[in-house]
Design a protein around this motif. Structure first.
Motif, short mmCIF file in Angstrom:
data_model
loop_
_atom_site.label_atom_id
_atom_site.label_comp_id
_atom_site.label_asym_id
_atom_site.label_seq_id
_atom_site.Cartn_x
_atom_site.Cartn_y
_atom_site.Cartn_z
N VAL A 92 7.12 5.50 20.80
CA VAL A 92 6.91 4.61 21.51
C VAL A 92 7.35 4.98 22.79
O VAL A 92 8.33 5.16 23.05
CB VAL A 92 7.60 3.28 21.04
CG1 VAL A 92 7.35 1.99 22.10
CG2 VAL A 92 7.13 2.78 19.58
N LEU A 103 8.54 3.79 26.37
CA LEU A 103 9.21 2.54 27.28
C LEU A 103 9.42 3.19 28.52
O LEU A 103 9.77 4.33 28.98
CB LEU A 103 10.43 2.06 26.78
CG LEU A 103 10.78 1.74 25.28
CD1 LEU A 103 12.22 1.39 24.93
CD2 LEU A 103 9.54 0.51 24.97
N GLY A 155 12.79 -3.58 25.31
CA GLY A 155 12.92 -2.34 24.12
C GLY A 155 14.07 -1.68 24.11
O GLY A 155 14.43 -1.08 23.40
N VAL A 183 10.76 6.25 22.27
CA VAL A 183 11.58 5.98 21.10
C VAL A 183 10.89 6.24 19.70
O VAL A 183 9.65 6.41 19.70
CB VAL A 183 11.61 4.43 21.11
CG1 VAL A 183 12.28 3.83 19.83
CG2 VAL A 183 12.21 3.80 22.41
N PRO A 217 10.98 5.01 16.25
CA PRO A 217 11.50 3.86 15.55
C PRO A 217 12.05 3.98 14.21
O PRO A 217 12.95 3.25 13.86
CB PRO A 217 10.18 3.05 15.73
CG PRO A 217 9.01 3.93 15.77
CD PRO A 217 9.56 5.01 16.58
N GLU A 218 11.54 5.06 13.54
CA GLU A 218 12.17 5.13 12.15
C GLU A 218 13.67 5.64 12.26
O GLU A 218 14.15 5.58 11.31
CB GLU A 218 11.06 5.98 11.32
CG GLU A 218 9.73 5.54 11.24
CD GLU A 218 9.85 4.06 10.38
OE1 GLU A 218 10.62 3.91 9.42
OE2 GLU A 218 9.10 3.48 10.85
N GLU A 249 15.50 5.07 14.80
CA GLU A 249 16.24 4.21 16.04
C GLU A 249 16.89 5.27 17.03
O GLU A 249 18.06 4.80 17.46
CB GLU A 249 16.99 3.48 15.28
CG GLU A 249 16.51 2.32 14.30
CD GLU A 249 17.43 1.18 13.85
OE1 GLU A 249 18.68 1.54 13.90
OE2 GLU A 249 16.79 0.28 13.32
N CYS A 267 18.72 3.90 19.90
CA CYS A 267 17.85 3.02 20.52
C CYS A 267 16.99 2.07 19.43
O CYS A 267 15.89 2.74 19.18
CB CYS A 267 16.84 3.87 21.49
SG CYS A 267 15.94 2.28 22.54
N HIS A 280 12.70 -2.62 20.35
CA HIS A 280 11.23 -2.25 20.25
C HIS A 280 10.54 -3.47 21.28
O HIS A 280 10.80 -4.51 21.47
CB HIS A 280 10.90 -2.51 18.72
CG HIS A 280 9.51 -2.43 18.61
ND1 HIS A 280 8.74 -1.30 19.10
CD2 HIS A 280 8.42 -3.21 18.33
CE1 HIS A 280 7.30 -1.41 18.78
NE2 HIS A 280 7.16 -2.50 18.20
N HIS A 281 9.55 -2.93 21.94
CA HIS A 281 8.76 -3.56 22.65
C HIS A 281 7.32 -3.34 22.61
O HIS A 281 6.80 -2.19 23.26
CB HIS A 281 9.26 -3.50 24.03
CG HIS A 281 8.45 -4.35 25.29
ND1 HIS A 281 7.96 -5.44 25.13
CD2 HIS A 281 8.04 -4.04 26.50
CE1 HIS A 281 7.40 -5.79 26.10
NE2 HIS A 281 7.15 -4.74 27.09
N PRO A 282 6.50 -4.16 21.93
CA PRO A 282 4.91 -3.88 21.80
C PRO A 282 4.38 -3.70 23.04
O PRO A 282 4.68 -4.46 24.02
CB PRO A 282 4.55 -5.02 20.92
CG PRO A 282 5.85 -5.68 20.46
CD PRO A 282 6.83 -5.54 21.40
#
Length: 256
Positions: free
Chosen positions: A76, A78, A87, A106, A108-109, A111, A126, A129-131
């Protein structure tokens, strides 16, 4: 090349790696983004979690990013800026370096967030999260902001530019062009190209390379372009999000 360019490249090629792209292709693209000093965890805690060298240790090569790419999930992008830290974790150690860099990738899995800074890739905790917007939403926001900015600038007759201004824009576009992985969706590539072109224009305008001459006219330029700057930033995130989603799934589709 900017840190935003580097982070965009990392996000796209990390997704391509998750989708089965060869290690050589991925590392060549990431190294070409200019951050070749190495990879390091920002804290001892992140070093323990990721196996990366921590503070005080020699940096690892870009190959050390591969485990993040393969097990970190769809990356992701940011693009934090003052007043918009969505995020990023509240009071996290990533906040200041992320703001200084203006870009974070990022995973995500795991973090963790990777920040391109001082020629290095710094890995921080981190969990936020920010879609991103959809491609359609992002294009609509950009088009609306462009129309409004154009009306404001034309009203004061300060939308003109010299040949030197156009050359500056062209050079910036070339410098910030992103080498996208094979299989990148056409619509995402088109939006990313639009974003890069507009960012070049905005960068030149930020230097007040327009026909504006008075302080009032300069203020009008800044006010007119601010919503477009926000829309363009959201557009880059949308383009990368859609491309990363598709690229990361390519190996899954190929096995069906």
């Amino acid at each position: 090349m900017s840190s935003v360019h580097a982070a965009t490249t990392l996000a796209l090629w990390a997704a391509a790696r998750a989708g089965g792209r060869s290690t050589d292709d991925v590392l060549a693209a990431v190294d070409a983004a200019g951050h070749r000093v190495g990879v390091r965890a920002a804290t001892a805690t992140v070093a323990d979690r990721t196996g990366l060298p921590g503070p005080g240790s020699p940096t690892a090569g870009s190959m050390a990013l591969l485990p993040l790419m393969t097990s970190g999930g769809v990356p992701v992008l940011l693009l934090p800026t003052a007043g918009d830290l969505r995020g990023l974790p509240p009071k996290g150690d990533i906040t200041v370096p992320a703001l200084d860099s203006g870009a974070v990738v990022v995973f995500p899995e795991l973090e963790v967030g990777v920040v391109p800074t001082d020629g290095q890739w710094r890995v921080h905790s981190c969990p936020g999260h920010h879609p991103a917007l959809s491609l359609g939403e992002a294009n609509a926001e950009i088009d609306g902001a462009m129309a409004e900015a154009t009306r404001s600038l034309v009203t004061l007759d300060i939308a003109r530019g010299s040949e030197q201004v156009r050359e500056n824009v062209r050079r910036r576009m070339l410098d910030e062009a992103v080498d996208t992985p094979p299989g990148t969706p056409t619509a995402a590539s088109a939006l990313l190209a639009k974003v890069i072109s507009l960012e070049a224009l905005l960068a030149v305008a930020a230097g007040h390379e327009t026909a504006a001459v008075t302080s009032r006219e300069l203020a009008v330029v800044d006010d007119a372009l601010r919503p477009l700057t926000t829309a363009v930033r959201a557009g880059r995130r949308a383009a990368v999000a859609e491309a990363a989603r598709v690229l990361a799934q390519q190996s899954v589709r190929s096995r069906r």
